[in-house]
Design a protein around this motif. Structure first.
Motif, PDB file in Angstrom:
ATOM      1  N   GLY A   1      -5.580  52.602  24.098  1.00  0.00           N
ATOM      2  CA  GLY A   1      -5.560  53.864  23.360  1.00  0.00           C
ATOM      3  C   GLY A   1      -6.932  54.472  23.220  1.00  0.00           C
ATOM      4  O   GLY A   1      -7.104  55.668  23.387  1.00  0.00           O
TER       5      GLY A   1
ATOM      6  N   GLY B   1      -5.769  55.246  27.915  1.00  0.00           N
ATOM      7  CA  GLY B   1      -4.508  55.749  27.376  1.00  0.00           C
ATOM      8  C   GLY B   1      -3.425  55.581  28.430  1.00  0.00           C
ATOM      9  O   GLY B   1      -3.711  55.490  29.616  1.00  0.00           O
ATOM     10  N   MET B   2      -2.185  55.519  27.961  1.00  0.00           N
ATOM     11  CA  MET B   2      -1.122  55.349  28.946  1.00  0.00           C
ATOM     12  C   MET B   2       0.035  56.288  28.670  1.00  0.00           C
ATOM     13  O   MET B   2       0.473  56.439  27.527  1.00  0.00           O
ATOM     14  CB  MET B   2      -0.631  53.901  28.921  1.00  0.00           C
ATOM     15  CG  MET B   2       0.487  53.667  29.908  1.00  0.00           C
ATOM     16  SD  MET B   2       0.348  52.048  30.670  1.00  0.00           S
ATOM     17  CE  MET B   2       1.750  52.080  31.767  1.00  0.00           C
TER      18      MET B   2
ATOM     19  N   PHE C   1       3.887  56.844  29.652  1.00  0.00           N
ATOM     20  CA  PHE C   1       4.984  56.092  30.255  1.00  0.00           C
ATOM     21  C   PHE C   1       5.922  56.998  31.033  1.00  0.00           C
ATOM     22  O   PHE C   1       5.855  58.221  30.967  1.00  0.00           O
ATOM     23  CB  PHE C   1       5.751  55.327  29.189  1.00  0.00           C
ATOM     24  CG  PHE C   1       5.073  54.060  28.790  1.00  0.00           C
ATOM     25  CD1 PHE C   1       5.488  52.852  29.312  1.00  0.00           C
ATOM     26  CD2 PHE C   1       4.006  54.073  27.917  1.00  0.00           C
ATOM     27  CE1 PHE C   1       4.870  51.682  28.956  1.00  0.00           C
ATOM     28  CE2 PHE C   1       3.374  52.905  27.556  1.00  0.00           C
ATOM     29  CZ  PHE C   1       3.805  51.709  28.079  1.00  0.00           C
TER      30      PHE C   1
ATOM     31  N   SER D   1      10.109  57.281  25.457  1.00  0.00           N
ATOM     32  CA  SER D   1       8.799  56.816  25.028  1.00  0.00           C
ATOM     33  C   SER D   1       8.328  57.461  23.739  1.00  0.00           C
ATOM     34  O   SER D   1       7.246  57.172  23.257  1.00  0.00           O
ATOM     35  CB  SER D   1       7.771  57.081  26.127  1.00  0.00           C
ATOM     36  OG  SER D   1       8.196  56.481  27.317  1.00  0.00           O
ATOM     37  N   LEU D   2       9.120  58.388  23.204  1.00  0.00           N
ATOM     38  CA  LEU D   2       8.803  58.949  21.893  1.00  0.00           C
ATOM     39  C   LEU D   2       9.800  58.370  20.897  1.00  0.00           C
ATOM     40  O   LEU D   2      10.982  58.225  21.197  1.00  0.00           O
ATOM     41  CB  LEU D   2       8.916  60.481  21.922  1.00  0.00           C
ATOM     42  CG  LEU D   2       7.828  61.200  22.712  1.00  0.00           C
ATOM     43  CD1 LEU D   2       8.204  62.650  22.944  1.00  0.00           C
ATOM     44  CD2 LEU D   2       6.485  61.116  22.011  1.00  0.00           C
ATOM     45  N   ASN D   3       9.301  58.043  19.728  1.00  0.00           N
ATOM     46  CA  ASN D   3      10.154  57.474  18.690  1.00  0.00           C
ATOM     47  C   ASN D   3      11.081  58.562  18.132  1.00  0.00           C
ATOM     48  O   ASN D   3      10.606  59.566  17.621  1.00  0.00           O
ATOM     49  CB  ASN D   3       9.256  56.914  17.587  1.00  0.00           C
ATOM     50  CG  ASN D   3      10.028  56.151  16.544  1.00  0.00           C
ATOM     51  OD1 ASN D   3      11.229  56.333  16.383  1.00  0.00           O
ATOM     52  ND2 ASN D   3       9.342  55.299  15.823  1.00  0.00           N
TER      53      ASN D   3
ATOM     54  N   SER E   1       3.560  63.393  13.662  1.00  0.00           N
ATOM     55  CA  SER E   1       3.134  62.111  13.091  1.00  0.00           C
ATOM     56  C   SER E   1       2.912  61.065  14.166  1.00  0.00           C
ATOM     57  O   SER E   1       2.141  60.137  13.972  1.00  0.00           O
ATOM     58  CB  SER E   1       4.100  61.624  12.012  1.00  0.00           C
ATOM     59  OG  SER E   1       5.407  61.668  12.467  1.00  0.00           O
TER      60      SER E   1
ATOM     61  N   ASP F   1      -0.598  59.337  14.095  1.00  0.00           N
ATOM     62  CA  ASP F   1      -0.690  57.878  13.937  1.00  0.00           C
ATOM     63  C   ASP F   1      -1.756  57.286  14.851  1.00  0.00           C
ATOM     64  O   ASP F   1      -2.535  56.427  14.440  1.00  0.00           O
ATOM     65  CB  ASP F   1       0.657  57.235  14.301  1.00  0.00           C
ATOM     66  CG  ASP F   1       1.497  57.001  13.063  1.00  0.00           C
ATOM     67  OD1 ASP F   1       1.096  57.461  11.986  1.00  0.00           O
ATOM     68  OD2 ASP F   1       2.562  56.372  13.199  1.00  0.00           O
ATOM     69  N   VAL F   2      -1.741  57.738  16.109  1.00  0.00           N
ATOM     70  CA  VAL F   2      -2.685  57.180  17.079  1.00  0.00           C
ATOM     71  C   VAL F   2      -4.103  57.656  16.755  1.00  0.00           C
ATOM     72  O   VAL F   2      -5.062  56.879  16.826  1.00  0.00           O
ATOM     73  CB  VAL F   2      -2.278  57.560  18.519  1.00  0.00           C
ATOM     74  CG1 VAL F   2      -3.278  57.028  19.516  1.00  0.00           C
ATOM     75  CG2 VAL F   2      -0.892  57.019  18.828  1.00  0.00           C
TER      76      VAL F   2
ATOM     77  N   ARG G   1      -5.267  58.314  13.831  1.00  0.00           N
ATOM     78  CA  ARG G   1      -5.744  57.563  12.665  1.00  0.00           C
ATOM     79  C   ARG G   1      -6.024  56.100  12.990  1.00  0.00           C
ATOM     80  O   ARG G   1      -6.928  55.502  12.427  1.00  0.00           O
ATOM     81  CB  ARG G   1      -4.724  57.653  11.528  1.00  0.00           C
ATOM     82  CG  ARG G   1      -4.585  59.066  10.996  1.00  0.00           C
ATOM     83  CD  ARG G   1      -3.730  59.116   9.775  1.00  0.00           C
ATOM     84  NE  ARG G   1      -4.398  58.509   8.645  1.00  0.00           N
ATOM     85  CZ  ARG G   1      -3.772  58.090   7.552  1.00  0.00           C
ATOM     86  NH1 ARG G   1      -2.479  58.195   7.473  1.00  0.00           N
ATOM     87  NH2 ARG G   1      -4.440  57.563   6.572  1.00  0.00           N
ATOM     88  N   ALA G   2      -5.241  55.541  13.933  1.00  0.00           N
ATOM     89  CA  ALA G   2      -5.468  54.138  14.290  1.00  0.00           C
ATOM     90  C   ALA G   2      -6.847  53.956  14.919  1.00  0.00           C
ATOM     91  O   ALA G   2      -7.428  52.882  14.843  1.00  0.00           O
ATOM     92  CB  ALA G   2      -4.388  53.658  15.250  1.00  0.00           C
TER      93      ALA G   2
ATOM     94  N   VAL H   1      -0.137  62.340  22.814  1.00  0.00           N
ATOM     95  CA  VAL H   1      -0.193  61.063  22.089  1.00  0.00           C
ATOM     96  C   VAL H   1      -1.141  60.104  22.811  1.00  0.00           C
ATOM     97  O   VAL H   1      -1.960  59.421  22.192  1.00  0.00           O
ATOM     98  CB  VAL H   1       1.214  60.427  21.964  1.00  0.00           C
ATOM     99  CG1 VAL H   1       1.129  59.048  21.341  1.00  0.00           C
ATOM    100  CG2 VAL H   1       2.122  61.316  21.138  1.00  0.00           C
ATOM    101  N   ALA H   2      -1.039  60.079  24.146  1.00  0.00           N
ATOM    102  CA  ALA H   2      -1.877  59.165  24.926  1.00  0.00           C
ATOM    103  C   ALA H   2      -3.351  59.532  24.815  1.00  0.00           C
ATOM    104  O   ALA H   2      -4.222  58.680  24.920  1.00  0.00           O
ATOM    105  CB  ALA H   2      -1.434  59.163  26.382  1.00  0.00           C
TER     106      ALA H   2
ATOM    107  N   TYR I   1       9.192  53.329  23.368  1.00  0.00           N
ATOM    108  CA  TYR I   1       8.219  53.849  22.415  1.00  0.00           C
ATOM    109  C   TYR I   1       7.478  52.758  21.680  1.00  0.00           C
ATOM    110  O   TYR I   1       6.353  52.969  21.218  1.00  0.00           O
ATOM    111  CB  TYR I   1       8.837  54.853  21.439  1.00  0.00           C
ATOM    112  CG  TYR I   1      10.053  54.382  20.684  1.00  0.00           C
ATOM    113  CD1 TYR I   1      11.321  54.756  21.098  1.00  0.00           C
ATOM    114  CD2 TYR I   1       9.927  53.580  19.568  1.00  0.00           C
ATOM    115  CE1 TYR I   1      12.446  54.341  20.412  1.00  0.00           C
ATOM    116  CE2 TYR I   1      11.047  53.159  18.878  1.00  0.00           C
ATOM    117  CZ  TYR I   1      12.299  53.542  19.307  1.00  0.00           C
ATOM    118  OH  TYR I   1      13.402  53.122  18.631  1.00  0.00           O
TER     119      TYR I   1
ATOM    120  N   LEU J   1      -1.090  52.075  23.125  1.00  0.00           N
ATOM    121  CA  LEU J   1      -2.064  52.993  22.539  1.00  0.00           C
ATOM    122  C   LEU J   1      -2.827  52.347  21.388  1.00  0.00           C
ATOM    123  O   LEU J   1      -3.508  53.012  20.625  1.00  0.00           O
ATOM    124  CB  LEU J   1      -1.369  54.272  22.089  1.00  0.00           C
ATOM    125  CG  LEU J   1      -0.820  55.054  23.284  1.00  0.00           C
ATOM    126  CD1 LEU J   1       0.007  56.224  22.844  1.00  0.00           C
ATOM    127  CD2 LEU J   1      -1.956  55.520  24.179  1.00  0.00           C
TER     128      LEU J   1
END
Lengths: 330, 275
Positions: free
Chosen positions: A92, A96-97, A99, A105-107, A114, A118-119, A121-122, A170-171, B168, B175
């Motif tokens: 990340g 980055g990847m 998919f 690949s998305l929740n 978010s 999330d990424v 902030r991580a 996101v990636a 995901y 990530l």
């Protein structure tokens, strides 16, 4: 800056199955420089997805087994055998990847915003509102229009192309220097495919991002990649700068792929294809792994495995024809 | 944004019935016409049939059945709700650990659950409550909760095993998100629906089990009213005063059925693909 961004040396990955061992990736070496777009092309089962996952230390072990002599050097540091914490610093943030299938690949229960946030902030530890601002900026950057609205929506409310863009955002949220895209266009229709490649090239240029494009579609990468690696049976079959590969490929397999791609444009009487089927990873053919499907194969190909032979500057092919070009006439 | 749960009509209907029952339980001191425990006049007003003064009649000790039903609702519903909370918390925790942990952790936890499920629940409850001197409401909640989480943990584990395979989750790992973050942001929300549904069904189950235990005499001790011990008391007068068992029985059925309706509706409502 003397070393490349990512150097893979002699990577070997095998899978232990109940009855046998499948050598999915076998002695693969390559490098990616900063800002370079490298395409890895191969058919299903040629080991390209295994390769992509191993670059992030994401292979499930067991059943996967990485050969101890393999080296994955990111920015000069070997990651092979590194602990989870070291891998997480790379995932990340450095690499980055994206998919294959944006629908999966998305929740589904988290908003797009978010998931980007999330990424962010991580990896940066910034506040929620700063992260959201950054997330919306990223969505805008990958060509999502109305990013403020889209950030509040859920994956099922977006079209396939938008989802893929969101996934790229996101990636990118961890600010990586290398983006691995595993079949990023496989689930999209043709017009969107072209847009997506354009976006990747554009991002590479704007952010100085190196892109590793993993795909089965040789024709697709022709216009975007700087360099192309063709994989066959877990090995590198041919590696060359893109222009050179399309103009003067040396490996019969690469030529077969190119012919098959061109045949689509020319509407010949019959679709040109590489004869035969790709061999299973549990039983690669002896000597040259391509010889059973090769129109040029002779005795040497059945006896002795060719190495990667230099066929010009930055051009290598795993084929005895490079050593004995006079055979090609016949 | 997803619409809040209560905007779904079916969820609202079920919740409405439950809310009415819950309110009646909470407001029992205001609504109940008589004291539920006091035995006013043993001679004159035993086993009276329903009338204006006693809408649901009176029991053997001249107590007003409606008042006891309302106070009983407090006990039965509170015990069931709290025990379900205990069961869901433990069950979800164990399920997440088993589903997302190493195969060794999974193996140990699930064999323990298997062993627990092999013991008949009512037998286990009787044993514990018989050995536990002076069971209070708190012990009853704890014992009911700690014997009810086993199926939930299995359900959660199965869901986690399927969710952790999704792209995901792989993408989140790729990530660089931490295990905890993946567990709390990506896995837990995607297994929340079955947890909620099993909770709504579980409340109904626990109300029935508590009623059964009180019926058998090890649950809520008299003179405190619970639906279970009211039915137990009523069984001796089924022929002469059927309202004694019928009133709490019907209340029980209405509660459990509406909880099941809510569970069903929640399941549909939480599906993000349904509009």
């Amino acid at each position: 800056m003397s070393h490349p961004l990512l150097a893979v040396r002699d990577l070997g990955v095998s899978y232990q199955t109940p009855s046998s061992v499948a050598r999915a990736v076998d002695g693969v070496s390559f490098t990616i420089d900063r800002g370079e777009i490298l395409a890895i092309v191969g058919e299903s089962g040629s080991g390209k997805t295994t390769l992509a996952l191993s670059l992030l230390g994401l292979l499930p072990t067991p059943p996967a087994h990485v050969a101890p002599t393999s080296r994955i050097e990111y920015d000069g540091v070997n990651l092979m055998g590194a602990d989870t914490a070291a891998w997480r610093r790379v995932r990340g943030r450095e690499i980055g990847m994206v998919f294959q299938d944006p629908a999966l690949s998305l929740n589904p229960v988290l908003s797009i915003g978010s998931q980007v946030t999330d990424v962010v902030r991580a990896h940066t530890g910034c506040s929620r509102s700063e992260a959201l601002a950054r997330g919306i900026e990223l969505l805008g950057m990958v060509g999502v229009d109305g990013p403020e609205l889209r950030a509040r929506q859920y994956p099922h409310q977006l079209s396939g192309g938008l989802r893929q863009r969101a996934l790229i955002a996101v990636a990118l949220a961890g600010g990586p220097k290398l983006l691995i895209a595993d079949e990023p266009t496989a689930a999209l229709d043709v017009t969107v495919q072209a847009q997506m490649l354009e976006l990747l090239v554009d991002l590479g240029r704007r952010l100085g991002l190196a892109v590793l494009l993993v795909t089965h579609d040789l024709a697709l990468v022709a216009e975007v990649a700087h360099r192309v690696i063709v994989m066959y049976a877990g090995q590198v079959a041919e590696s060359a700068p893109a222009t050179l590969l399309f103009a003067r490929s040396r490996h019969p397999y690469t030529r077969g792929l190119l012919r098959a791609a061109r045949a689509l444009d020319e509407r010949g009487p019959r679709l040109a294809a590489v004869p035969g089927a790709p061999p299973p990873a549990t039983a690669w053919p002896p000597a040259c792994r391509f010889h059973p499907r090769c129109g040029h194969a002779w005795e040497r190909c059945r006896q002795e495995a060719p190495g990667l032979l230099a066929a010009g500057t930055q051009h290598e092919a795993r084929c005895w024809l490079v050593a004995e070009p006079e055979r090609e006439a016949g | 944004m997803r619409a809040p749960l209560w905007t779904h009509r079916r969820v609202r209907r079920g919740l409405l019935i439950i809310a009415v029952l819950g309110l009646a339980a909470v407001a029992a001191p205001l609504l109940a016409p008589y004291d539920p425990v006091e035995q006013p006049d043993l001679a004159g007003s035993q086993l009276l049939s329903p009338s204006l003064a006693h809408p649901l009649g009176t029991d053997l000790y001249s107590r007003d059945v409606l008042s006891r039903l309302l106070y009983g609702a407090r006990v039965s519903l509170a015990i069931a709700a709290l025990a379900t909370l205990v069961a869901l918390t433990v069950g979800t925790g164990v399920g997440l650990a088993a589903g997302y942990g190493t195969p060794a952790v999974d193996g140990v936890l699930m064999r323990l659950v298997d062993a627990g499920l092999a013991v008949p629940r009512v037998f286990l409850l009787l044993l514990v409550l018989a050995l536990w001197e002076g069971a209070s409401a708190a012990t009853l909640i704890l014992v009911l909760g700690l014997t009810s989480w086993l199926p939930t943990s299995r359900l959660v584990r199965a869901e986690v095993l399927s969710v952790r395979q999704r792209d995901y989750v792989a993408a989140a790992r790729a990530l660089g998100l931490s295990r905890w973050r993946i567990l709390s942001r990506h896995v837990l929300p995607n297994v929340a629906t079955p947890i909620l549904v099993s909770g709504a069904l579980g409340i109904g189950q626990i109300i029935l089990v508590e009623a059964g235990l009180s019926f058998l005499g090890v649950g809520v001790p008299p003179p405190t009213a619970s639906w279970g011990n009211m039915i137990a008391d009523g069984q001796y007068h089924l022929a002469s005063a059927p309202w004694l068992a019928a009133a709490p029985g019907i209340a029980l059925i209405v509660t459990v059925v509406s909880l099941n309706l809510v569970a069903d509706a929640v399941q549909d409502a939480l599906d993000p693909r349904a509009a």
